[in-house]
Design an enzyme around this catalytic site. Structure first.
Site, short mmCIF file in Angstrom:
data_model
loop_
_atom_site.label_atom_id
_atom_site.label_comp_id
_atom_site.label_asym_id
_atom_site.label_seq_id
_atom_site.Cartn_x
_atom_site.Cartn_y
_atom_site.Cartn_z
N ASP A 98 -4.11 1.81 4.15
CA ASP A 98 -4.80 0.89 5.06
C ASP A 98 -4.47 1.19 6.51
O ASP A 98 -3.35 1.62 6.84
CB ASP A 98 -4.42 -0.56 4.74
CG ASP A 98 -5.08 -1.07 3.47
OD1 ASP A 98 -5.90 -0.34 2.88
OD2 ASP A 98 -4.76 -2.20 3.07
N ARG A 127 -13.99 0.06 -1.15
CA ARG A 127 -13.27 0.26 0.12
C ARG A 127 -12.97 1.73 0.35
O ARG A 127 -11.82 2.13 0.42
CB ARG A 127 -11.98 -0.55 0.15
CG ARG A 127 -12.16 -2.03 -0.04
CD ARG A 127 -10.82 -2.76 0.03
NE ARG A 127 -10.95 -4.18 -0.24
CZ ARG A 127 -9.94 -5.04 -0.27
NH1 ARG A 127 -8.71 -4.61 -0.04
NH2 ARG A 127 -10.15 -6.32 -0.53
N ASP A 154 -2.03 -2.99 -4.43
CA ASP A 154 -2.97 -3.45 -3.40
C ASP A 154 -3.80 -2.23 -2.98
O ASP A 154 -4.51 -1.66 -3.78
CB ASP A 154 -2.22 -4.09 -2.24
CG ASP A 154 -3.14 -4.83 -1.28
OD1 ASP A 154 -4.30 -5.10 -1.65
OD2 ASP A 154 -2.72 -5.14 -0.17
N ASP A 176 0.86 -1.18 0.00
CA ASP A 176 0.00 0.00 0.00
C ASP A 176 0.90 1.23 0.00
O ASP A 176 2.04 1.18 0.48
CB ASP A 176 -0.89 0.03 1.25
CG ASP A 176 -1.70 -1.25 1.42
OD1 ASP A 176 -2.23 -1.73 0.41
OD2 ASP A 176 -1.78 -1.75 2.55
#
Length: 443
Positions: free
Chosen positions: A266, A319, A262, A223
């Site tokens: 996060d 997301r 990815d 990430d």
């Protein structure tokens, strides 16, 4: 070693994130050491009451850094040296220009071939694990998979960069950029990240998994930014994207997109007390996880308290965020879906989550199904009030339940956010966020 302020003279310039100092190298004996102003952007602290990162004390980053712990960096080696110097002493790390994560010691960008080992090439990998010969019942194994994994380890040593406690990481000017590095705020506390563009943290060695879903999938690592098991983190006025390498432009192998990214950002594994404000997250698929596993309850229950406000989520497929376990306050954000862009959902409602989504604005194309804004993964109640879709007040839960009768959502998260310094009318949010969010905007 990165240049310190005791080796530089500050030249005042007007920059995108308030007025910062651009380091200019001069002889050490000529250096001047004015007392730093705590009002300047690099010494700013999180305002009182500004989201969860202001709870249980505040988030001050490196604001208390002494002059010898203020660094100006221009490449990966200098960035790492600054982070490693003086342990957890307060430090301010200023990024000037572009820092490449995939780079040699002199900062020159490297391509994927620099990490290949054990005989790995993509061509050989594709030949070895073509479903026509390998099949679809087992994940790859054997010499070429071992070589892929070893090559991935070699790249990870360059890509992953750990940020220490008590640090302010800030971009100088309106073009400070980190490309191809994954900033890891892991197991630390009291970190501020501001005024940086994070781009294209790409995996050179995605793994093919023919058992992933109905048709198989390419799975990648990294990430742009990760908050992992850390507390008191403020992420403000940054821009996150895939840069010039969007997954949508990648080739297809075995019928699936060769996905090299990815997430963008996060927040996982017991992370807590995080405020994410005035950022831009754009042109990406799997954007933000808050809690990365249904099985992580031992780490995550009572944590993952995150505030998201005045952020722009533009053309992100899913997301934004997907939430597990956490008490998440998402207000005054602008979600934009342009015609033709891929879209799955915005808010993912996961196990034991307690999401409050209020006073947000959605700008979507004609024919867009507002029932898809919410997606139920597990049973968990949420609060979703005073949200506007294309300028019209919309009850997101009612619209979802009417449009997806098999996945009914319960209303009422069971808590009321209080840590908000300002709440804007959702009708005003698109203009406010457009003019104020992202790296290079005034902060």
């Amino acid at each position: 070693m990165p240049a310190r302020t005791n080796h530089v003279r500050a030249a005042a310039v007007v920059l995108g994130c308030a007025s910062l100092a651009l380091a200019v190298t001069v002889p050490a004996q000529a250096a001047h050491h004015p007392k730093p102003s705590h009002k300047s952007a690099d010494r700013a602290v999180l305002p009182a009451g500004d989201g969860w990162a202001s709870a249980d004390g505040s988030t001050t980053g490196g604001s208390a850094a002494t002059p010898d712990h203020v660094y100006t960096v221009t490449n990966r080696a200098e960035l790492i040296a600054a982070f490693e110097d003086a342990g957890d002493a307060p430090k301010i790390v200023r990024v000037v220009g572009t820092v490449h994560g995939n780079a040699d010691a002199e900062g020159r960008p490297l391509d994927c071939s620099a990490y290949e080992t054990g005989g790995y090439t993509l061509e050989k990998y594709l030949e070895a694990y073509d479903p026509a010969t390998w099949g679809t019942e087992e994940v790859p194994s054997g010499p070429l998979e071992d070589a892929r994994a070893a090559s991935a380890v070699a790249q990870s040593k360059a890509v992953n960069v750990k940020v220490p406690s008590n640090t302010t990481l800030i971009g100088v000017g309106d073009d400070a950029t980190v490309i191809g590095a994954s900033l890891q705020i892991r197991g630390v506390s009291n970190v501020i990240v501001r005024n940086l563009s994070f781009e294209d943290t790409y995996d050179c060695f995605p793994q093919w998994d023919p058992t992933d879903g109905a048709t198989g999938a390419w799975n990648s690592e990294y990430d742009n930014l990760v908050v992992y098991g850390s507390t008191h983190v403020w992420v403000d006025h940054n821009t996150f994207s895939d840069g010039d390498r969007p997954d949508s432009a990648q080739p297809r192998y075995f019928g699936e997109i060769y996905q090299q990214h990815d997430g963008l950002f996060d927040i996982v594994r017991g992370a807590d007390l995080v405020t994410v404000s005035w950022n831009v997250l754009k042109n990406h698929d799997k954007t933000m996880l808050i809690g990365n596993s249904d099985s992580a309850g031992a780490d995550d229950r009572g944590k993952l308290r995150v505030t998201l406000h005045h952020n722009l989520f533009q053309d992100v497929k899913e997301r934004a965020p997907r939430v597990r376990f956490g008490q998440v306050d998402s207000y005054n954000n602008h979600f934009v879906v342009t015609p033709g862009s891929a879209y799955g959902y915005t808010y993912g409602i996961g196990i034991e989550s307690r999401l409050v989504a209020e006073h947000n604005a959605f700008t979507v194309p004609k024919g867009f199904d507002a029932a898809t804004i919410l997606k139920k993964w597990k049973e968990a109640p949420l609060t979703a009030a005073d949200n506007y879709v294309n300028g019209r007040k919309t009850d997101l839960i009612a619209v979802h339940n009417a449009g997806v009768p098999a996945e009914q959502l319960a209303s009422g998260a069971g808590w009321t956010p209080t840590l908000r310094t300002r709440v804007d009318r959702p009708q005003a949010v698109p203009a406010l966020v457009r003019n104020g969010a992202g790296a290079g905007n005034h902060c």
